[in-house]
Scaffold this active site. Structure first.
Site, PDB file in Angstrom:
ATOM      1  N   GLY A 278      20.130  37.075  43.373  1.00 33.35           N
ATOM      2  CA  GLY A 278      20.913  35.942  43.852  1.00 33.35           C
ATOM      3  C   GLY A 278      20.102  34.936  44.329  1.00 33.35           C
TER       4      GLY A 278
ATOM      5  N   CYS B 123      42.916  31.558  23.053  1.00 35.93           N
ATOM      6  CA  CYS B 123      41.783  32.039  23.647  1.00 35.93           C
ATOM      7  C   CYS B 123      40.678  31.089  23.607  1.00 35.93           C
ATOM      8  CB  CYS B 123      41.331  33.032  22.642  1.00 35.93           C
ATOM      9  SG  CYS B 123      42.326  34.795  23.192  1.00 35.93           S
TER      10      CYS B 123
ATOM     11  N   CYS C 246      39.312  36.414  19.908  1.00 37.61           N
ATOM     12  CA  CYS C 246      40.187  35.928  19.459  1.00 37.61           C
ATOM     13  C   CYS C 246      40.096  36.310  17.924  1.00 37.61           C
ATOM     14  CB  CYS C 246      40.621  34.392  19.424  1.00 37.61           C
ATOM     15  SG  CYS C 246      42.187  33.931  18.975  1.00 37.61           S
TER      16      CYS C 246
ATOM     17  N   CYS D 234      46.372  34.910  18.528  1.00 38.52           N
ATOM     18  CA  CYS D 234      46.230  36.623  18.550  1.00 38.52           C
ATOM     19  C   CYS D 234      47.153  37.125  19.409  1.00 38.52           C
ATOM     20  CB  CYS D 234      44.713  36.942  18.766  1.00 38.52           C
ATOM     21  SG  CYS D 234      44.070  36.530  20.448  1.00 38.52           S
TER      22      CYS D 234
ATOM     23  N   CYS E 209      47.747  34.515  24.323  1.00 39.05           N
ATOM     24  CA  CYS E 209      47.370  33.332  23.411  1.00 39.05           C
ATOM     25  C   CYS E 209      48.358  33.381  21.926  1.00 39.05           C
ATOM     26  CB  CYS E 209      45.764  33.974  22.711  1.00 39.05           C
ATOM     27  SG  CYS E 209      45.078  33.278  21.328  1.00 39.05           S
TER      28      CYS E 209
END
Lengths: 370, 202, 292
Positions: free
Chosen positions: C32, C266, C272, C244, C241
């Site tokens: 980090g 998506c 997808c 899909c 979605c």
């Protein structure tokens, strides 16, 4: 039915083909050559070399042509090439006191050793469009000096003789000068690195900042001690040989701005300096640079830091036009994922807002939140 | 400087690909502390520098990274070899070194003498490459910390005396601290400063 | 001038790669923390992924398989351009399939499919400093990180709550890594934040213009900042979605006409497509073979 957009690759290829086509323009006209750019658009080539920090006229002219005359794009092209070049070593400091002078003016002395040389300048031209340029008629040869050029004493050396101006400073043995293209920036920054950043910095940005110091945002009472333009020799010390060899000559513009300093408990009152040095011929850039350099020395002289031009982090983080243009222009890249997140939030907040106003009629528009 | 011939031989056969391969082992090793990696290509490192240690020097050192060597390594062909192949300068000042190499069986120098970075710039710290007898045998230790799901076992034979004590002090400096690579012949494992080392039970 | 066209494997010279590699190793060792590095000028503009490109160029080898996404999609123009760059300068295999890739370079998304051990996710980062919008000065923010002084960030998030009733940060939502450094996860929607936590993949972040590299090792705690009475929560979508039928994924809103018609699909195109190949269909999708 919906089919996701495909074919990005073909679209990109076609866009680039169209770009090449537009760059060439009307095929019935002859293509412009790099030699023509170098000879006739010299100052454009100079600016590309200066801000790309690579002294190569042929490549700068190529970049300028490839960029269709877009200066920052040309600078970017040349920088991206420069970054791949190996470093053989560091040249010796150039000696502008031994410059082969083409132009030299001082605003602080009426006459001085070596004289005032106007050289090829736009100054005092009347800015009237000249239709004769359209006809490509014969152009008179310029009047040139016949005797060899003697080195002209720098104005800063004249003032230094009386101790009225701060010295050049001495370079320590182990001090080669930093390179911000090879090391990450760190604040506060030493003056060598600051000057490197300014020399590469955007001419327009530095011009505006220099101007702001004149209008009172970090005023430092400047006098143009001297501007000189001409060729200096670049030398490289080769340890194996034990002496310096000449690599050739480059044209530079140097500006020494003489500025006021009231003195402090440690230093008597004396003139201080702002310094500008730029590849090629560009007084505007060299003068702006010297104003900003002096403004950025505020901390060194114990001056109050109040104006943008005195603020080191602000100036140096934003003077690079390749960085700036990249980040500004990246806003045209798709951001729809983040925008979707913001849309969702705004819709939710509007819903909450409306819900908190009982009895209010919600106007039925197409844009109304769902 | 010792025999020049030793210094000029070896190196990566394919510098671009070999250094990438060694770096990737090292990156994965730092990301997954304690996992043992094996360097596949010989680099002809002069004794007493091990293969893995030599490969790490070639992959990561250059004239921007002063290298510190123990007295024994200083007397060997190693300084010439490292300088010739990587361009790195050998320093006698531990605090200046970005990388330090320590051969097997030597007394461990105090970690505190090497750069551990500053609180503002903890990355400006040394990486110590320490050769041990083996990494698949010997004392059983347990590691935990970033890069490790729960705990990971590690075995080290010939870990220098005082290592775990020094490591505990090093870890207490976080985010400052040195990072360590233990090497044994062609094998190595990484111990970034975040790792907690404890004696395995039983 | 023809030698202009010859570049090293993966474009960068070896010295630059070593410098970046050393920065990556220190970044992994200090999760980090933003390691300053001498970012190079790349042949694409700053702001277009030069940090990610430099990391990818420094870690990639001939055996790698590269996937590049922008906004979750493999076929967005910048993703296409970066993928083509590496196919050209490193001659590596490229893929759109998340599970086939050893290196995934991304802008603004984390793939829906859980990443696995051995995969590396390289993020393109515009502004790496999470405190930058609270304090523009590098000298100040560096001290704040050194002292672990993150009060300002909490004040900012809390002001949101006081003003709006909830935290108004929807993307580039700050996280704390391994309990020490507050980090900017790049402008991914906060929907993706939980995917960083204890991921099996190594996550590397590159900011070219700002000259910073940082990292999250695998199996590392990544906690989105929040308050006890206002816990962190991600966006939810009230529909699956349209192509899909996937739920619990991030969706793009697509405007269909000028009468307010819209659909949600998506954002992760590979996810997808894979679902549709397996026979999943959403309300506006068609059974298989429809999309090439």
């Amino acid at each position: 039915m919906y089919v996701a957009v495909k074919g990005g690759e073909t679209a990109i290829a076609n866009a680039h083909r169209l770009l090449a086509d537009k760059r060439r323009g009307d095929r019935s006209l002859p293509a412009i050559s790099s030699e023509q750019v170098i000879e006739q658009l010299t100052l454009a080539v100079d600016r590309v070399m200066a801000e790309a920090s690579l002294y190569d006229r042929a490549l700068a002219a190529l970049a300028f042509r490839q960029a269709r005359g877009d200066m920052i794009e040309a600078i970017f092209l040349l920088r991206a090439y420069r970054t791949t070049l190996p470093r053989f070593g560091t040249s010796l400091p150039i000696d502008t006191g031994h410059m082969l002078i083409e132009r030299r003016v001082s605003a602080t002395y009426k006459d001085l050793p070596g004289g005032q040389l106007l050289g090829p300048t736009f100054d005092y031209t009347h800015r009237l469009l000249d239709p004769s340029l359209l006809e490509d008629g014969p152009v008179e040869e310029g009047e040139r000096r016949t005797e060899a050029c003697e080195p002209a004493m720098r104005v800063s050396d004249i003032l230094a003789g009386e101790g009225l101006i701060e010295g050049d400073g001495t370079l320590q043995e182990d001090e080669g000068g930093g390179d911000l293209t090879r090391e990450p920036m760190e604040f506060p920054m030493s003056r060598d690195l600051r000057l490197q950043a300014l020399a590469r910095g955007d001419e327009g940005f530095l011009l505006a900042l220099g101007y702001s110091t004149q209008r009172g945002y970090g005023r430092n009472h400047p006098f143009t001690g001297e501007i000189r333009i001409g060729e200096v020799e670049i030398e490289l010390y080769v340890p194996e040989l034990g002496f310096a060899v000449s690599l050739g000559d480059i044209r530079v513009t140097e500006c020494q701005m003489v500025t006021q300093f009231k003195g402090s408990s440690k230093v008597p009152p004396q003139f201080t300096r702002g310094y500008g040095l730029v590849f090629g011929q560009s007084e505007r850039k060299a003068m702006s640079m010297s104003l900003v350099d002096r403004a950025l020395r505020a901390r060194e002289f114990g001056e109050d830091i109040l104006a943008p031009a005195q603020d080191e982090e602000f100036v140096l983080s934003h003077c690079d036009n390749v960085q700036a243009t990249g980040f500004v222009e990246h806003l045209k890249l798709p951001h729809y994922v983040d925008f979707q997140a913001e849309l969702d939030l705004v819709r939710r907040m509007r819903g909450e807002y409306e819900a908190s106003r009982p009895g209010t009629q919600i106007p039925q528009t197409k844009e109304a939140a769902e | 400087m010792a025999v020049a011939a030793d210094s000029l031989t070896g190196g990566f056969a394919q510098p671009v690909y070999d250094s990438q391969a060694v770096f990737r082992l090292m990156m994965d090793g730092m990301a997954r502390p304690g996992t043992v990696k094996t360097v596949a290509t010989d680099v002809g490192a002069p004794a007493p520098l091990g293969l893995a240690a030599g490969a790490i020097a070639l992959a990561l050192c250059d004239h921007d990274t002063p290298v510190w060597l123990t007295a024994a390594l200083q007397k060997s062909a190693v300084p010439g070899w490292v300088s010739f192949h990587s361009g790195a300068t050998i320093t006698r000042e531990k605090a200046e070194a970005r990388f330090a190499f320590i051969e097997a069986g030597t007394a461990l120098p105090s970690f505190g003498l090497f750069a551990s970075g500053t609180q503002e710039y903890p990355d400006r710290s040394a990486t110590l490459v320490i050769e041990v007898a083996a990494l698949d045998d010997g004392k059983a230790l347990t590691l935990s910390g970033p890069g490790i799901a729960a705990t990971r076992g590690m075995r080290v034979k010939g870990l220098p005396d005082g290592f775990t004590g020094q490591w505990t002090m090093n870890r207490a400096l976080f985010p400052r601290g040195v990072d360590v690579v233990l090497t044994a012949g062609d094998r190595f494992l990484c111990l970034p400063r975040t790792v907690l080392i404890t004696l395995a039970e039983g | 001038m023809s030698d202009l066209a010859t570049y090293n494997f993966a474009y960068l010279d070896e010295q630059t790669k070593r410098m970046i590699r050393r920065a990556i190793l220190k970044a992994i060792a200090i999760p980090g923390y933003q390691v300053p590095f001498a970012s190079r000028e790349m042949p694409m503009p700053y702001g277009w992924g030069t940090g990610g490109v430099q990391i990818t160029a420094s870690i990639i080898g001939p055996d790698d398989v590269l996937k590049v996404i922008d906004q979750g999609a493999d076929d967005t123009t910048n993703a296409v351009s970066i993928r083509a760059f590496f196919a050209k300068v490193a001659n590596v295999a490229v893929t759109t399939h998340t599970h086939d890739a050893s290196i995934i370079q991304t802008r603004h998304r984390i793939p829906e499919k859980t990443l696995l051990e051995g995969q590396v996710l390289v993020y393109q980062v515009p502004i790496p400093e999470p405190l930058r919008f609270l304090e523009p000065r590098e000298t100040e923010t560096r001290t704040m990180h050194a002292l672990e002084e993150y009060g300002l960030m909490h004040v900012k998030l809390y002001e949101d709550i006081a003003l709006n009733g909830h935290i108004a940060t929807t993307y580039a939502y700050p996280v704390k890594v391994a309990g020490r450094y507050v980090m900017d996860p790049s402008p991914i929607p906060k929907f993706d934040n939980p995917k960083m936590h204890l991921s099996e993949a190594l996550q590397l972040f590159g900011a070219g213009r700002e000259k910073r590299i940082y990292a999250i090792p695998p199996h590392t705690a990544v906690v989105s900042l929040d308050f006890e009475d206002h816990p962190f929560e991600v966006q939810t979508f009230d529909r699956p979605c349209a192509l899909c039928g996937a739920e619990d994924v991030y969706l793009d809103e697509v405007i269909l006409d000028d009468k307010g018609g819209r659909m949600f699909v998506c954002s992760d195109t590979d996810h997808c497509e894979e679902r549709r190949a397996c026979g999943c269909v959403g309300e506006l999708g068609v059974k298989q073979e429809a999309a090439e």
